[in-house]
Design a protein around this motif. Structure first.
Motif, PDB file in Angstrom:
ATOM      1  N   HIS A 177       0.871  -1.179   0.000  1.00 32.70           N
ATOM      2  CA  HIS A 177       0.000   0.000   0.000  1.00 32.70           C
ATOM      3  C   HIS A 177       0.911   1.233   0.000  1.00 32.70           C
ATOM      4  CE1 HIS A 177      -2.784   3.037   1.522  1.00 32.70           C
ATOM      5  NE2 HIS A 177      -3.740   2.250   1.029  1.00 32.70           N
ATOM      6  N   PRO A 178       0.568   2.277  -0.751  1.00 34.78           N
ATOM      7  CA  PRO A 178       1.448   3.450  -0.850  1.00 34.78           C
ATOM      8  C   PRO A 178       1.848   4.070   0.496  1.00 34.78           C
ATOM      9  CG  PRO A 178      -0.273   3.587  -2.495  1.00 34.78           C
ATOM     10  CD  PRO A 178      -0.599   2.395  -1.644  1.00 34.78           C
ATOM     11  N   ASP A 179       0.917   4.176   1.439  1.00 33.85           N
ATOM     12  CA  ASP A 179       1.261   4.736   2.750  1.00 33.85           C
ATOM     13  C   ASP A 179       2.277   3.871   3.483  1.00 33.85           C
ATOM     14  OD1 ASP A 179      -0.443   6.861   2.366  1.00 33.85           O
ATOM     15  OD2 ASP A 179      -2.114   5.935   3.456  1.00 33.85           O
ATOM     16  N   GLN A 180       2.090   2.558   3.388  1.00 30.25           N
ATOM     17  CA  GLN A 180       3.016   1.635   4.038  1.00 30.25           C
ATOM     18  C   GLN A 180       4.380   1.674   3.364  1.00 30.25           C
ATOM     19  OE1 GLN A 180       1.090  -2.163   3.937  1.00 30.25           O
ATOM     20  NE2 GLN A 180      -0.542  -1.539   5.346  1.00 30.25           N
ATOM     21  N   ARG A 181       4.375   1.741   2.042  1.00 32.58           N
ATOM     22  CA  ARG A 181       5.630   1.789   1.286  1.00 32.58           C
ATOM     23  C   ARG A 181       6.434   3.034   1.654  1.00 32.58           C
ATOM     24  NH1 ARG A 181       3.896   0.698  -3.666  1.00 32.58           N
ATOM     25  NH2 ARG A 181       3.232   2.842  -4.062  1.00 32.58           N
ATOM     26  N   VAL A 182       5.774   4.175   1.743  1.00 35.07           N
ATOM     27  CA  VAL A 182       6.463   5.423   2.079  1.00 35.07           C
ATOM     28  C   VAL A 182       7.063   5.341   3.485  1.00 35.07           C
ATOM     29  CG1 VAL A 182       6.109   7.871   2.564  1.00 35.07           C
ATOM     30  CG2 VAL A 182       5.160   6.872   0.497  1.00 35.07           C
ATOM     31  N   ALA A 183       6.302   4.823   4.446  1.00 33.82           N
ATOM     32  CA  ALA A 183       6.811   4.700   5.815  1.00 33.82           C
ATOM     33  C   ALA A 183       8.032   3.789   5.862  1.00 33.82           C
ATOM     34  CB  ALA A 183       5.711   4.174   6.742  1.00 33.82           C
ATOM     35  N   LEU A 184       7.970   2.678   5.169  1.00 27.11           N
ATOM     36  CA  LEU A 184       9.087   1.726   5.147  1.00 27.11           C
ATOM     37  C   LEU A 184      10.318   2.335   4.489  1.00 27.11           C
ATOM     38  CD1 LEU A 184       9.743  -1.387   5.645  1.00 27.11           C
ATOM     39  CD2 LEU A 184       9.377  -1.603   3.202  1.00 27.11           C
ATOM     40  N   ILE A 185      10.127   3.006   3.364  1.00 30.02           N
ATOM     41  CA  ILE A 185      11.264   3.591   2.637  1.00 30.02           C
ATOM     42  C   ILE A 185      11.890   4.729   3.426  1.00 30.02           C
ATOM     43  CG2 ILE A 185      11.867   4.928   0.584  1.00 30.02           C
ATOM     44  CD1 ILE A 185       9.974   3.088  -0.993  1.00 30.02           C
ATOM     45  N   LEU A 186      11.072   5.585   4.018  1.00 33.85           N
ATOM     46  CA  LEU A 186      11.625   6.707   4.777  1.00 33.85           C
ATOM     47  C   LEU A 186      12.483   6.227   5.943  1.00 33.85           C
ATOM     48  CD1 LEU A 186       8.663   9.258   4.938  1.00 33.85           C
ATOM     49  CD2 LEU A 186      10.834   9.531   3.733  1.00 33.85           C
ATOM     50  N   VAL A 187      11.982   5.266   6.700  1.00 33.68           N
ATOM     51  CA  VAL A 187      12.685   4.838   7.920  1.00 33.68           C
ATOM     52  C   VAL A 187      13.786   3.832   7.610  1.00 33.68           C
ATOM     53  CG1 VAL A 187      12.427   3.752  10.179  1.00 33.68           C
ATOM     54  CG2 VAL A 187      10.677   5.330   9.351  1.00 33.68           C
ATOM     55  N   ASP A 188      13.455   2.763   6.875  1.00 35.90           N
ATOM     56  CA  ASP A 188      14.421   1.680   6.687  1.00 35.90           C
ATOM     57  C   ASP A 188      15.442   1.939   5.592  1.00 35.90           C
ATOM     58  OD1 ASP A 188      13.431   0.047   8.738  1.00 35.90           O
ATOM     59  OD2 ASP A 188      11.824  -0.669   7.444  1.00 35.90           O
ATOM     60  N   LEU A 189      15.051   2.630   4.549  1.00 34.12           N
ATOM     61  CA  LEU A 189      15.996   2.899   3.464  1.00 34.12           C
ATOM     62  C   LEU A 189      16.526   4.322   3.486  1.00 34.12           C
ATOM     63  CD1 LEU A 189      14.149   1.040   0.553  1.00 34.12           C
ATOM     64  CD2 LEU A 189      15.994   0.198   1.999  1.00 34.12           C
ATOM     65  N   ARG A 195       3.233  -3.054   9.386  1.00 32.55           N
ATOM     66  CA  ARG A 195       2.425  -3.789   8.410  1.00 32.55           C
ATOM     67  C   ARG A 195       3.182  -3.973   7.099  1.00 32.55           C
ATOM     68  NH1 ARG A 195      -1.794   0.054   9.050  1.00 32.55           N
ATOM     69  NH2 ARG A 195      -2.505  -0.181  11.167  1.00 32.55           N
ATOM     70  N   ALA A 196       3.927  -2.948   6.700  1.00 31.16           N
ATOM     71  CA  ALA A 196       4.700  -3.032   5.452  1.00 31.16           C
ATOM     72  C   ALA A 196       5.780  -4.098   5.557  1.00 31.16           C
ATOM     73  CB  ALA A 196       5.326  -1.680   5.127  1.00 31.16           C
ATOM     74  N   ARG A 197       6.458  -4.149   6.686  1.00 35.36           N
ATOM     75  CA  ARG A 197       7.523  -5.146   6.859  1.00 35.36           C
ATOM     76  C   ARG A 197       6.958  -6.557   6.868  1.00 35.36           C
ATOM     77  NH1 ARG A 197      11.672  -3.184  11.377  1.00 35.36           N
ATOM     78  NH2 ARG A 197      12.984  -4.674  10.323  1.00 35.36           N
ATOM     79  N   LYS A 198       5.803  -6.730   7.526  1.00 34.73           N
ATOM     80  CA  LYS A 198       5.167  -8.049   7.566  1.00 34.73           C
ATOM     81  C   LYS A 198       4.754  -8.481   6.167  1.00 34.73           C
ATOM     82  CE  LYS A 198       1.329 -10.593   9.565  1.00 34.73           C
ATOM     83  NZ  LYS A 198       0.073 -10.523  10.290  1.00 34.73           N
ATOM     84  N   ARG A 199       4.105  -7.585   5.432  1.00 33.88           N
ATOM     85  CA  ARG A 199       3.645  -7.904   4.074  1.00 33.88           C
ATOM     86  C   ARG A 199       4.821  -8.129   3.129  1.00 33.88           C
ATOM     87  NH1 ARG A 199       1.329 -10.730   0.870  1.00 33.88           N
ATOM     88  NH2 ARG A 199       0.615  -9.828  -1.076  1.00 33.88           N
ATOM     89  N   LEU A 200       5.853  -7.325   3.249  1.00 36.94           N
ATOM     90  CA  LEU A 200       7.039  -7.485   2.414  1.00 36.94           C
ATOM     91  C   LEU A 200       7.679  -8.851   2.655  1.00 36.94           C
ATOM     92  CD1 LEU A 200       8.790  -5.932   0.360  1.00 36.94           C
ATOM     93  CD2 LEU A 200      10.166  -5.157   2.275  1.00 36.94           C
ATOM     94  N   ARG A 201       7.744  -9.248   3.908  1.00 36.14           N
ATOM     95  CA  ARG A 201       8.298 -10.562   4.248  1.00 36.14           C
ATOM     96  C   ARG A 201       7.474 -11.671   3.595  1.00 36.14           C
ATOM     97  NH1 ARG A 201       8.101 -10.010   9.453  1.00 36.14           N
ATOM     98  NH2 ARG A 201      10.053  -8.877   9.559  1.00 36.14           N
ATOM     99  N   GLU A 202       6.133 -11.543   3.628  1.00 31.00           N
ATOM    100  CA  GLU A 202       5.262 -12.546   3.005  1.00 31.00           C
ATOM    101  C   GLU A 202       5.494 -12.609   1.494  1.00 31.00           C
ATOM    102  OE1 GLU A 202       1.386 -11.188   4.082  1.00 31.00           O
ATOM    103  OE2 GLU A 202       1.556 -11.880   6.165  1.00 31.00           O
ATOM    104  N   ILE A 203       5.565 -11.458   0.861  1.00 31.83           N
ATOM    105  CA  ILE A 203       5.759 -11.407  -0.593  1.00 31.83           C
ATOM    106  C   ILE A 203       7.096 -12.022  -0.978  1.00 31.83           C
ATOM    107  CG2 ILE A 203       6.087  -9.868  -2.569  1.00 31.83           C
ATOM    108  CD1 ILE A 203       4.154  -7.900  -1.120  1.00 31.83           C
ATOM    109  N   LEU A 204       8.152 -11.659  -0.247  1.00 30.57           N
ATOM    110  CA  LEU A 204       9.478 -12.182  -0.579  1.00 30.57           C
ATOM    111  C   LEU A 204       9.586 -13.674  -0.283  1.00 30.57           C
ATOM    112  CD1 LEU A 204      11.728  -9.217   0.567  1.00 30.57           C
ATOM    113  CD2 LEU A 204      11.139  -9.885  -1.772  1.00 30.57           C
ATOM    114  N   ASP A 205       8.909 -14.153   0.767  1.00 27.30           N
ATOM    115  CA  ASP A 205       8.896 -15.594   1.032  1.00 27.30           C
ATOM    116  C   ASP A 205       8.247 -16.335  -0.127  1.00 27.30           C
ATOM    117  OD1 ASP A 205      10.220 -15.435   3.422  1.00 27.30           O
ATOM    118  OD2 ASP A 205       8.424 -15.641   4.679  1.00 27.30           O
TER     119      ASP A 205
END
Length: 112
Positions: free
Chosen positions: A55-67, A92-102
């Motif tokens: 989701h765009p909001d989740q993606r932005v939060a993940l990119i700002l903090v983690d990247l 939520r973004a990290r959890k979903r990203l982990r699922e997608i990459l798995d």
């Protein structure tokens, strides 16, 4: 002082720099060219594809903090939301990203 800088620049221009087109260059022995810039392109594309599915909001939060290296407080200020909102979006973004990459790397099976 000025002369030492000039001498250093002249010395640097005489150092031989190997390039990948030279057949005599041994990539494994020369650390200056040991990194293969295309070696992880498939992983980078997979991660990019996974990020695009968030989701765009989740993606932005993940990119700002983690990247991006922003603190959670700074990310909240940038987005104009509360700190807790950034924390939950990122979680939520990290959890979903982990699922997608798995799914992409392990085909839905649990990794060993």
């Amino acid at each position: 002082m000025l002369n030492s800088g000039y001498d250093w620049s002249l010395q640097r221009s005489h150092i031989e720099v190997p390039i990948l087109d030279q057949p005599s260059t041994d990539i494994e022995k020369d650390p200056r060219i040991a990194i293969d810039p295309l070696g992880y392109i498939d992983v980078a594309l997979t991660i990019r594809h996974a990020l695009d599915q968030l989701h765009p909001d989740q993606r932005v939060a993940l990119i700002l903090v983690d990247l991006g290296g922003y603190t959670i407080e700074d990310a909240a200020e940038i987005e104009g939301v509360k700190i807790g909102t950034i924390k939950s979006r990122r979680g939520r973004a990290r959890k979903r990203l982990r699922e997608i990459l798995d799914e992409d790397f392990f085909g839905g099976e649990e990794p060993i």
